[in-house]
Design an enzyme around this catalytic site. Structure first.
Site, PDB file in Angstrom:
ATOM      1  N   LYS A  43     -11.451 -44.266 -29.984  1.00 40.72           N
ATOM      2  CA  LYS A  43     -12.495 -43.959 -30.972  1.00 40.72           C
ATOM      3  C   LYS A  43     -13.881 -43.875 -30.343  1.00 40.72           C
ATOM      4  O   LYS A  43     -14.641 -42.956 -30.629  1.00 40.72           O
ATOM      5  CB  LYS A  43     -12.455 -45.014 -32.082  1.00 40.72           C
ATOM      6  CG  LYS A  43     -13.490 -44.794 -33.196  1.00 40.72           C
ATOM      7  CD  LYS A  43     -13.167 -45.558 -34.441  1.00 40.72           C
ATOM      8  CE  LYS A  43     -12.945 -47.005 -34.385  1.00 40.72           C
ATOM      9  NZ  LYS A  43     -13.289 -47.954 -33.495  1.00 40.72           N
TER      10      LYS A  43
ATOM     11  N   THR B 260     -14.569 -43.218 -27.233  1.00 41.88           N
ATOM     12  CA  THR B 260     -14.584 -42.041 -26.371  1.00 41.88           C
ATOM     13  C   THR B 260     -14.873 -40.788 -27.178  1.00 41.88           C
ATOM     14  O   THR B 260     -15.690 -39.942 -26.775  1.00 41.88           O
ATOM     15  CB  THR B 260     -13.234 -41.910 -25.638  1.00 41.88           C
ATOM     16  OG1 THR B 260     -13.014 -43.083 -24.848  1.00 41.88           O
ATOM     17  CG2 THR B 260     -13.205 -40.684 -24.746  1.00 41.88           C
TER      18      THR B 260
ATOM     19  N   ARG C 220     -21.845 -50.036 -30.952  1.00 40.97           N
ATOM     20  CA  ARG C 220     -21.894 -51.486 -30.836  1.00 40.97           C
ATOM     21  C   ARG C 220     -21.949 -51.905 -29.367  1.00 40.97           C
ATOM     22  O   ARG C 220     -21.500 -51.176 -28.486  1.00 40.97           O
ATOM     23  CB  ARG C 220     -20.663 -52.127 -31.486  1.00 40.97           C
ATOM     24  CG  ARG C 220     -20.596 -51.963 -32.989  1.00 40.97           C
ATOM     25  CD  ARG C 220     -19.337 -52.585 -33.550  1.00 40.97           C
ATOM     26  NE  ARG C 220     -18.152 -51.870 -33.095  1.00 40.97           N
ATOM     27  CZ  ARG C 220     -16.908 -52.329 -33.243  1.00 40.97           C
ATOM     28  NH1 ARG C 220     -16.700 -53.501 -33.815  1.00 40.97           N
ATOM     29  NH2 ARG C 220     -15.892 -51.624 -32.823  1.00 40.97           N
TER      30      ARG C 220
ATOM     31  N   LYS D 229      -9.345 -55.498 -23.466  1.00 48.39           N
ATOM     32  CA  LYS D 229      -9.925 -54.162 -23.354  1.00 48.39           C
ATOM     33  C   LYS D 229     -10.313 -53.807 -21.922  1.00 48.39           C
ATOM     34  O   LYS D 229     -10.031 -52.712 -21.447  1.00 48.39           O
ATOM     35  CB  LYS D 229     -11.157 -54.047 -24.266  1.00 48.39           C
ATOM     36  CG  LYS D 229     -10.820 -53.958 -25.745  1.00 48.39           C
ATOM     37  CD  LYS D 229     -12.059 -53.648 -26.557  1.00 48.39           C
ATOM     38  CE  LYS D 229     -11.706 -53.446 -28.027  1.00 48.39           C
ATOM     39  NZ  LYS D 229     -12.900 -53.122 -28.844  1.00 48.39           N
TER      40      LYS D 229
ATOM     41  N   ALA E  12     -14.969 -56.365 -36.532  1.00 44.79           N
ATOM     42  CA  ALA E  12     -14.663 -55.614 -37.750  1.00 44.79           C
ATOM     43  C   ALA E  12     -13.578 -56.267 -38.593  1.00 44.79           C
ATOM     44  O   ALA E  12     -13.478 -55.986 -39.783  1.00 44.79           O
ATOM     45  CB  ALA E  12     -14.244 -54.190 -37.401  1.00 44.79           C
TER      46      ALA E  12
ATOM     47  N   PHE F 105     -12.243 -50.471 -35.612  1.00 44.44           N
ATOM     48  CA  PHE F 105     -10.847 -50.312 -36.002  1.00 44.44           C
ATOM     49  C   PHE F 105     -10.657 -49.094 -36.907  1.00 44.44           C
ATOM     50  O   PHE F 105     -11.321 -48.083 -36.750  1.00 44.44           O
ATOM     51  CB  PHE F 105     -10.323 -51.590 -36.639  1.00 44.44           C
ATOM     52  CG  PHE F 105     -10.399 -52.797 -35.738  1.00 44.44           C
ATOM     53  CD1 PHE F 105      -9.909 -52.745 -34.444  1.00 44.44           C
ATOM     54  CD2 PHE F 105     -10.972 -53.980 -36.173  1.00 44.44           C
ATOM     55  CE1 PHE F 105      -9.981 -53.844 -33.598  1.00 44.44           C
ATOM     56  CE2 PHE F 105     -11.050 -55.092 -35.338  1.00 44.44           C
ATOM     57  CZ  PHE F 105     -10.547 -55.023 -34.046  1.00 44.44           C
TER      58      PHE F 105
ATOM     59  N   PHE G   1      -4.316 -36.761 -25.100  1.00 47.18           N
ATOM     60  CA  PHE G   1      -3.875 -37.439 -23.887  1.00 47.18           C
ATOM     61  C   PHE G   1      -3.096 -36.438 -23.037  1.00 47.18           C
ATOM     62  O   PHE G   1      -2.521 -35.478 -23.560  1.00 47.18           O
ATOM     63  CB  PHE G   1      -2.991 -38.643 -24.225  1.00 47.18           C
ATOM     64  CG  PHE G   1      -3.742 -39.857 -24.685  1.00 47.18           C
ATOM     65  CD1 PHE G   1      -3.744 -41.018 -23.929  1.00 47.18           C
ATOM     66  CD2 PHE G   1      -4.466 -39.858 -25.885  1.00 47.18           C
ATOM     67  CE1 PHE G   1      -4.439 -42.151 -24.351  1.00 47.18           C
ATOM     68  CE2 PHE G   1      -5.157 -40.970 -26.306  1.00 47.18           C
ATOM     69  CZ  PHE G   1      -5.142 -42.126 -25.536  1.00 47.18           C
TER      70      PHE G   1
ATOM     71  N   TRP H  21     -12.045 -36.872 -23.195  1.00 49.35           N
ATOM     72  CA  TRP H  21     -11.854 -37.743 -22.033  1.00 49.35           C
ATOM     73  C   TRP H  21     -11.897 -36.908 -20.755  1.00 49.35           C
ATOM     74  O   TRP H  21     -12.544 -37.293 -19.783  1.00 49.35           O
ATOM     75  CB  TRP H  21     -10.520 -38.479 -22.134  1.00 49.35           C
ATOM     76  CG  TRP H  21     -10.376 -39.562 -21.096  1.00 49.35           C
ATOM     77  CD1 TRP H  21     -10.655 -40.890 -21.241  1.00 49.35           C
ATOM     78  CD2 TRP H  21      -9.923 -39.404 -19.742  1.00 49.35           C
ATOM     79  NE1 TRP H  21     -10.422 -41.568 -20.064  1.00 49.35           N
ATOM     80  CE2 TRP H  21      -9.979 -40.682 -19.123  1.00 49.35           C
ATOM     81  CE3 TRP H  21      -9.494 -38.310 -18.981  1.00 49.35           C
ATOM     82  CZ2 TRP H  21      -9.603 -40.892 -17.796  1.00 49.35           C
ATOM     83  CZ3 TRP H  21      -9.125 -38.518 -17.653  1.00 49.35           C
ATOM     84  CH2 TRP H  21      -9.180 -39.796 -17.073  1.00 49.35           C
TER      85      TRP H  21
END
Length: 558
Positions: free
Chosen positions: A74, A76, A97, A108, A276, A304, A384, A412
């Protein structure tokens, strides 16, 4: 045939050419006197020194389907979409954020976007940044120290040590600190009592920080925080302790939004970061309103999926900030949809269009959720390298059949260039306008507000309040706090309160087991399921892959 190993996010970020922060500020229309540089590539903005502006940027909210271990990307997509708008000639800013060190060191490993859609300097943003979260930690723990000192010095307010609800915090995942005892060591050590630690981003001070519009508003919100109750069960606030001035002083520099840049050179504001699934999961309102003042398009995200971050963005943040989202983008991936279709993470690389189709009901519910707010969403398929054309067409075809604008976001690998198709669709959607409205009115009965979220946003059948929650609701109503918005604390992995239930479940009931008033932030937290306010580290923390080379560059931060 020789193959090349793809560059990591960290390698891509380290090779990117950054512009001096003064140039980024000039591009954003920030006068020199309003910029406070933090080194060459970071800065803070003194909002009071910005020139008056009639600009009122359109807000594009990026949300996602229900998260899975496969990853949705998200952030990205948010960064890549902002760069795409810039390439299309729109004056754009992105508002994100700040990463918390707990998740960065935990699962992460980094939270500044990915590939060629990152905010820079990536290392600094993920590690301490400008110290805002540390300032919030200090303010939170200063309040804890003042509470315990008040008890030690005679307790003139009659605070019941058994009913102190304020906890200490640390910006790290540390399960060993969830339950502690303080005040040991005899009379000089204070009054013994049970205490505990939350992670800093779960602190009410973080939520207050992210919803305040000004320093005066910040001070007033801090003053309203309830830290516990007296022996007579009356609430005790920060104002009763007389501590709001000191806390505001500790936060005054942190409250200035942080300015950085994307790989594509788009100005980015990164400021604040409440969880969140515990709090409201959005960057600071101060940063969003500043971006609206400076740019024509403001791309921002909420934590999220749409059932958590987006719902709170619209029912809490937009309501308190007196603005509306002009468009909403739902990020979906083939990989995540296959997991919602029943495929284990180990088998996601194999082409399986049928599994994508089986997972589409989850996307369909998120589309319905955004429509419940009067907005037609745009779907961004975050591509992807393992995605096949058949799988991609399964998702895009579903969107066409259901009248939803959708396009592939190849951000990406290609940065902003890979997001222009989505950006054009978003501009079309903005041009059509929307009928935005929160899913409940603040004056609705509290039970009705919760029910509206469960039925309209989650797709559930109803709500069950435990006896404890019912008793707490009676006390909340007696004090007049029931007019506040609802902040649902729920698992991010499912529409239900059970993280193992994927896809689009129906007929379920959400159980509210506890209510926690957050009067400073201005909402009532409804705890469901097993939500941890101090997470633990996984078996193999991301920190175990991190290091530093001889030149002082980070290794393994991705």
């Amino acid at each position: 045939m020789k193959t090349t190993t793809p560059l990591t996010d960290l390698e891509i970020a380290s090779r990117a050419e950054m512009k001096p922060i003064g140039e980024i500020a000039e591009k954003a229309g920030i006068p020199e006197e309003a910029l406070e540089p933090y080194g060459r590539f970071k800065g803070k903005i003194d909002v009071d020194k910005l020139s008056p502006s009639e600009a009122d940027g359109k807000v594009v909210l990026v949300t996602a389907i229900s998260p899975t271990p496969a990853g949705e990307g998200k952030s990205t997509v948010t960064v890549g979409l902002a760069d795409a708008f810039s390439l299309l000639g729109e004056k754009t800013m992105v508002a994100l954020r700040e990463p918390s060190l707990g998740p960065v060191m935990g699962m992460k490993g980094g939270a500044a976007g990915g590939g060629y859609s990152q905010v820079l300097p990536m290392e600094d943003i993920n590690l301490h940044f400008t110290g805002d979260i540390h300032a919030i930690t200090t303010a939170n723990n200063a309040l804890s120290a003042l509470i315990d000192n008040h008890l030690h010095q005679g307790n003139s307010l009659g605070i019941d040590p058994r009913r102190i609800i304020w906890k200490r915090v640390l910006d790290m995942n540390d399960r060993a600190l969830r339950h502690v005892t303080v005040g040991l060591g005899g009379p000089s050590g204070g009054i013994p009592r049970e205490d505990g630690f939350d992670i800093t981003v779960a602190s009410e001070i973080m939520a207050v920080f992210c919803l305040a519009k000004s320093l005066d508003d910040l001070k007033e919100r801090l003053a309203r925080i309830v830290i516990g109750y007296t022996y007579g069960r009356e609430p005790v606030t920060v104002r009763d302790l007389g501590a709001e001035g000191a806390l505001t002083l500790l936060l005054k520099e942190a409250f200035k939004p942080n300015l950085v840049q994307t790989i594509g050179g788009t100005p980015a504001l990164i400021h604040g970061g409440p969880f969140a699934n515990i709090a409201h999961g959005c960057n600071s309102l101060a940063a969003t309103l500043t971006a609206k003042q400076l740019a024509d398009i403001v791309v921002t995200e909420a934590g999220f999926g749409s059932d958590l971050g987006a719902e709170k963005f619209m029912d809490i943040k937009a309501r308190q900030g007196d603005f509306k989202p002009d468009a909403v983008v739902i990020v979906a991936t083939v990989r995540a949809l296959k997991m919602h279709g029943g495929i284990p993470k180990t088998d996601l690389s194999a082409s399986n269009a049928l599994a994508v189709a089986e997972g589409l009901p989850n996307l369909a519910k998120h589309i319905d959720t955004i429509r419940a707010f009067g907005i037609e969403p745009v779907v961004a398929l975050n591509r992807f390298i393992t995605d096949t054309e058949e799988e991609i067409e399964t998702l895009l075809g579903f969107c066409r059949e259901n009248g939803v604008r959708a396009a592939v976001a190849d951000v990406w690998a290609r940065g902003g260039q890979g997001g222009t198709d989505v950006a054009r669709l978003v501009l079309e959607q903005i041009g059509e306008g929307n009928q935005f409205a929160p899913v409940y009115d603040e004056l609705d009965a509290f039970e009705d507000k919760v029910a509206a979220i469960v039925t309209k946003v989650y797709g559930g059948a109803g709500v069950h309040f435990t006896d404890r929650a019912q008793k707490q609701l009676a006390e909340i109503r007696q004090r007049g706090w029931d007019i506040l918005p609802v902040c649902m604390a729920k698992t991010q992995y499912s529409f239900t309160d059970d993280p193992t239930v994927l896809g689009r479940p129906e007929g379920f009931t959400i159980t509210i087991r506890e209510l926690i008033p957050k009067i400073g932030a201005g909402f009532i937290v409804c705890l469901t399921g097993d939500i941890m306010t101090m997470p633990g580290l996984p078996k193999e923390p991301a920190a175990m892959r991190m290091d530093i080379d001889r030149e002082g560059h980070a290794v393994g931060l991705m």
